[in-house]
Enzyme design. Structure first.
Site, PDB file in Angstrom:
ATOM      1  N   LYS A 125       8.990  84.331 -40.241  1.00  0.00           N
ATOM      2  CA  LYS A 125       7.793  84.259 -39.392  1.00  0.00           C
ATOM      3  C   LYS A 125       8.058  84.899 -38.030  1.00  0.00           C
ATOM      4  O   LYS A 125       7.264  85.695 -37.523  1.00  0.00           O
ATOM      5  CB  LYS A 125       7.375  82.801 -39.201  1.00  0.00           C
ATOM      6  CG  LYS A 125       7.082  82.018 -40.477  1.00  0.00           C
ATOM      7  CD  LYS A 125       5.801  82.432 -41.133  1.00  0.00           C
ATOM      8  CE  LYS A 125       5.373  81.449 -42.219  1.00  0.00           C
ATOM      9  NZ  LYS A 125       6.340  81.273 -43.311  1.00  0.00           N
ATOM     10  N   LYS A 160       0.457  77.643 -38.852  1.00  0.00           N
ATOM     11  CA  LYS A 160       1.421  77.503 -39.943  1.00  0.00           C
ATOM     12  C   LYS A 160       2.784  77.086 -39.410  1.00  0.00           C
ATOM     13  O   LYS A 160       3.161  77.412 -38.271  1.00  0.00           O
ATOM     14  CB  LYS A 160       1.537  78.800 -40.735  1.00  0.00           C
ATOM     15  CG  LYS A 160       1.823  80.062 -39.936  1.00  0.00           C
ATOM     16  CD  LYS A 160       1.693  81.287 -40.835  1.00  0.00           C
ATOM     17  CE  LYS A 160       1.817  82.583 -40.086  1.00  0.00           C
ATOM     18  NZ  LYS A 160       1.623  83.760 -40.951  1.00  0.00           N
ATOM     19  N   ARG A 210       1.881  93.083 -49.583  1.00  0.00           N
ATOM     20  CA  ARG A 210       3.339  93.066 -49.534  1.00  0.00           C
ATOM     21  C   ARG A 210       3.814  94.518 -49.618  1.00  0.00           C
ATOM     22  O   ARG A 210       3.697  95.175 -50.650  1.00  0.00           O
ATOM     23  CB  ARG A 210       3.906  92.236 -50.675  1.00  0.00           C
ATOM     24  CG  ARG A 210       5.414  92.392 -50.916  1.00  0.00           C
ATOM     25  CD  ARG A 210       6.274  92.002 -49.716  1.00  0.00           C
ATOM     26  NE  ARG A 210       6.027  90.669 -49.234  1.00  0.00           N
ATOM     27  CZ  ARG A 210       6.568  89.574 -49.766  1.00  0.00           C
ATOM     28  NH1 ARG A 210       7.382  89.662 -50.802  1.00  0.00           N
ATOM     29  NH2 ARG A 210       6.303  88.396 -49.242  1.00  0.00           N
ATOM     30  N   ARG A 225      -2.342  90.804 -52.246  1.00  0.00           N
ATOM     31  CA  ARG A 225      -2.533  89.483 -52.831  1.00  0.00           C
ATOM     32  C   ARG A 225      -3.845  88.920 -52.282  1.00  0.00           C
ATOM     33  O   ARG A 225      -3.930  88.551 -51.109  1.00  0.00           O
ATOM     34  CB  ARG A 225      -1.336  88.603 -52.521  1.00  0.00           C
ATOM     35  CG  ARG A 225      -0.042  89.173 -53.139  1.00  0.00           C
ATOM     36  CD  ARG A 225       1.208  88.713 -52.456  1.00  0.00           C
ATOM     37  NE  ARG A 225       1.263  89.127 -51.061  1.00  0.00           N
ATOM     38  CZ  ARG A 225       2.224  88.777 -50.206  1.00  0.00           C
ATOM     39  NH1 ARG A 225       3.210  87.997 -50.619  1.00  0.00           N
ATOM     40  NH2 ARG A 225       2.197  89.201 -48.964  1.00  0.00           N
ATOM     41  N   ARG A 233      -5.705  81.616 -48.365  1.00  0.00           N
ATOM     42  CA  ARG A 233      -4.368  82.149 -48.587  1.00  0.00           C
ATOM     43  C   ARG A 233      -4.348  83.114 -49.767  1.00  0.00           C
ATOM     44  O   ARG A 233      -4.907  82.823 -50.818  1.00  0.00           O
ATOM     45  CB  ARG A 233      -3.375  81.019 -48.833  1.00  0.00           C
ATOM     46  CG  ARG A 233      -3.282  80.007 -47.710  1.00  0.00           C
ATOM     47  CD  ARG A 233      -2.511  78.778 -48.136  1.00  0.00           C
ATOM     48  NE  ARG A 233      -3.186  78.068 -49.232  1.00  0.00           N
ATOM     49  CZ  ARG A 233      -2.660  77.036 -49.883  1.00  0.00           C
ATOM     50  NH1 ARG A 233      -1.451  76.593 -49.553  1.00  0.00           N
ATOM     51  NH2 ARG A 233      -3.327  76.441 -50.852  1.00  0.00           N
ATOM     52  N   ASP A 273       4.688  91.868 -44.760  1.00  0.00           N
ATOM     53  CA  ASP A 273       3.353  91.394 -45.096  1.00  0.00           C
ATOM     54  C   ASP A 273       2.355  91.921 -44.076  1.00  0.00           C
ATOM     55  O   ASP A 273       2.547  91.754 -42.867  1.00  0.00           O
ATOM     56  CB  ASP A 273       3.313  89.867 -45.140  1.00  0.00           C
ATOM     57  CG  ASP A 273       4.069  89.301 -46.333  1.00  0.00           C
ATOM     58  OD1 ASP A 273       4.447  90.094 -47.220  1.00  0.00           O
ATOM     59  OD2 ASP A 273       4.290  88.076 -46.377  1.00  0.00           O
ATOM     60  N   GLU A 281       4.283  88.821 -41.419  1.00  0.00           N
ATOM     61  CA  GLU A 281       5.618  88.299 -41.690  1.00  0.00           C
ATOM     62  C   GLU A 281       6.524  89.456 -42.102  1.00  0.00           C
ATOM     63  O   GLU A 281       6.045  90.501 -42.546  1.00  0.00           O
ATOM     64  CB  GLU A 281       5.611  87.250 -42.820  1.00  0.00           C
ATOM     65  CG  GLU A 281       4.935  85.954 -42.491  1.00  0.00           C
ATOM     66  CD  GLU A 281       5.100  84.912 -43.602  1.00  0.00           C
ATOM     67  OE1 GLU A 281       6.039  85.056 -44.430  1.00  0.00           O
ATOM     68  OE2 GLU A 281       4.295  83.973 -43.643  1.00  0.00           O
ATOM     69  N   ASN A 283       9.646  89.484 -44.674  1.00  0.00           N
ATOM     70  CA  ASN A 283      10.404  88.672 -45.621  1.00  0.00           C
ATOM     71  C   ASN A 283      11.739  89.343 -45.938  1.00  0.00           C
ATOM     72  O   ASN A 283      11.776  90.503 -46.359  1.00  0.00           O
ATOM     73  CB  ASN A 283       9.595  88.490 -46.903  1.00  0.00           C
ATOM     74  CG  ASN A 283       8.346  87.667 -46.669  1.00  0.00           C
ATOM     75  OD1 ASN A 283       8.365  86.461 -46.833  1.00  0.00           O
ATOM     76  ND2 ASN A 283       7.264  88.318 -46.266  1.00  0.00           N
TER      77      ASN A 283
END
Length: 318
Positions: A125, A160, A210, A225, A233, A273, A281, A283
């Site tokens: 994050k 979050k 992604r 997504r 979400r 992301d 984000e 990852n």
């Protein structure tokens, strides 16, 4: 090449979509030797190297019973040509301790991907804060009044936890402020926990993309997504629909900027992301989506990854 995968239990893999499985399959196709262990198996004793009980495995090609164990043995991590840290989040204290054991293995000669130090230095994050030119309005705080002020300014916000995964613990609060106090109490725990607050991005309706970067280069397709059924979400774990698509001009701009920076720090693979034009984000622990992109576009992402791994292991030339 001998490759050790440090991952979740093999028995838990959902092979039709698992990225670590796709890596293993491509590595075996090329004739590489595969072994696996879990982070909880890694150990160090003074006077010895970092070791783990490992399983030497062969992929069977079957949907069920997808691997066979050739041998159970104890091995030093430095005895492998590459150690791939593929444990899924959360990045909890045990994950943190595992990175220190892996870093000791590096001092003994192991080649670990992604580098343990880089895993610790890039919390998924918070890593976006280094690239403010690519992110939307964002606040990181323990202070409840800060959150309320941010909501007053931006009206529609997302809250979050910093250690969530798969969309877990994400809340949206609209202009009416409904349940804002309760959500702050749940996430903030009276100032004990830091939270991230971001302006809601309506582009989530087109998907949380992604974008994969491998070996310092972007993969030309991403997986959008897309939230389903009124859900905010897009995470696949939260029921999102994965749709592969070519990178947009903005995606390329983001990926071309971040990819070489992340690679230079020891991150062979990262998943960026992106919602609309904004990074949400980065990852680095166990990025996924290889199989979905390959199945929908024909882009052989596992091959790109093993190419990059083989290149990273080549001896440096002066």
């Amino acid at each position: 090449m001998k490759i050790l995968f440090v991952a979740d239990p093999l028995e838990s893999f959902v092979t039709y979509k698992d990225t670590t499985f796709a890596m293993m399959r491509e590595a075996q196709r090329r004739g590489h030797y595969i072994a696996a262990c879990e982070p909880r198996h890694i150990r160090w004793l003074r006077g010895q190297s970092v070791q783990a009980p490992v399983r030497d495995i062969t992929l069977t090609g079957q949907a069920q019973d997808w691997f066979s164990v050739q041998q159970d043995r104890t091995a030093a991590l430095a005895d492998f040509d590459a150690v791939l840290m593929r444990k899924d989040p959360p990045f909890d204290s045990e994950y943190f301790y595992a990175t220190h054991l892996l870093e000791q293995a590096e001092r003994e000669g192991a080649r670990v991907f992604n580098k343990p130090q880089a895993l610790r230095n890039h919390p998924e994050k918070l890593a976006i804060l280094e690239f403010p030119q690519f992110i939307g309005p964002t606040l990181v705080t323990r202070n409840a009044d800060d959150v309320r002020q941010f909501h007053t300014e931006h009206q529609d916000i997302i809250l979050k936890p910093l250690d969530g995964m798969g969309g877990m613990g994400i809340f949206r609060v609209g202009p009416d402020g409904m349940n804002l106090g309760s959500i702050i109490e749940t996430l903030n725990q009276d100032g004990a926990q830091t939270v991230m607050v971001q302006k809601f991005l309506p582009a989530i309706a087109q998907g949380d993309k992604r974008v994969l970067v491998i070996g310092g280069k972007p993969v030309p397709f991403c997986l959008a997504r897309i939230p389903q059924g009124g859900e905010v979400r897009g995470n696949l774990a939260a029921g999102g629909k994965g749709v592969a698509q070519p990178l947009s001009a903005r995606d390329w701009e983001i990926a071309n900027t971040l990819a070489p920076i992340l690679y230079s720090r020891g991150l062979l693979l990262a998943g960026i992301d992106v919602i609309g034009d904004c990074v949400t984000e980065i990852n680095v622990t166990s990025p996924t989506c290889f199989q979905e992109i390959q199945q929908q576009t024909g882009c052989d992402v596992p091959a790109l990854f093993v190419d990059a791994l083989e290149q990273a292991l080549l001896p440096e030339t002066s």
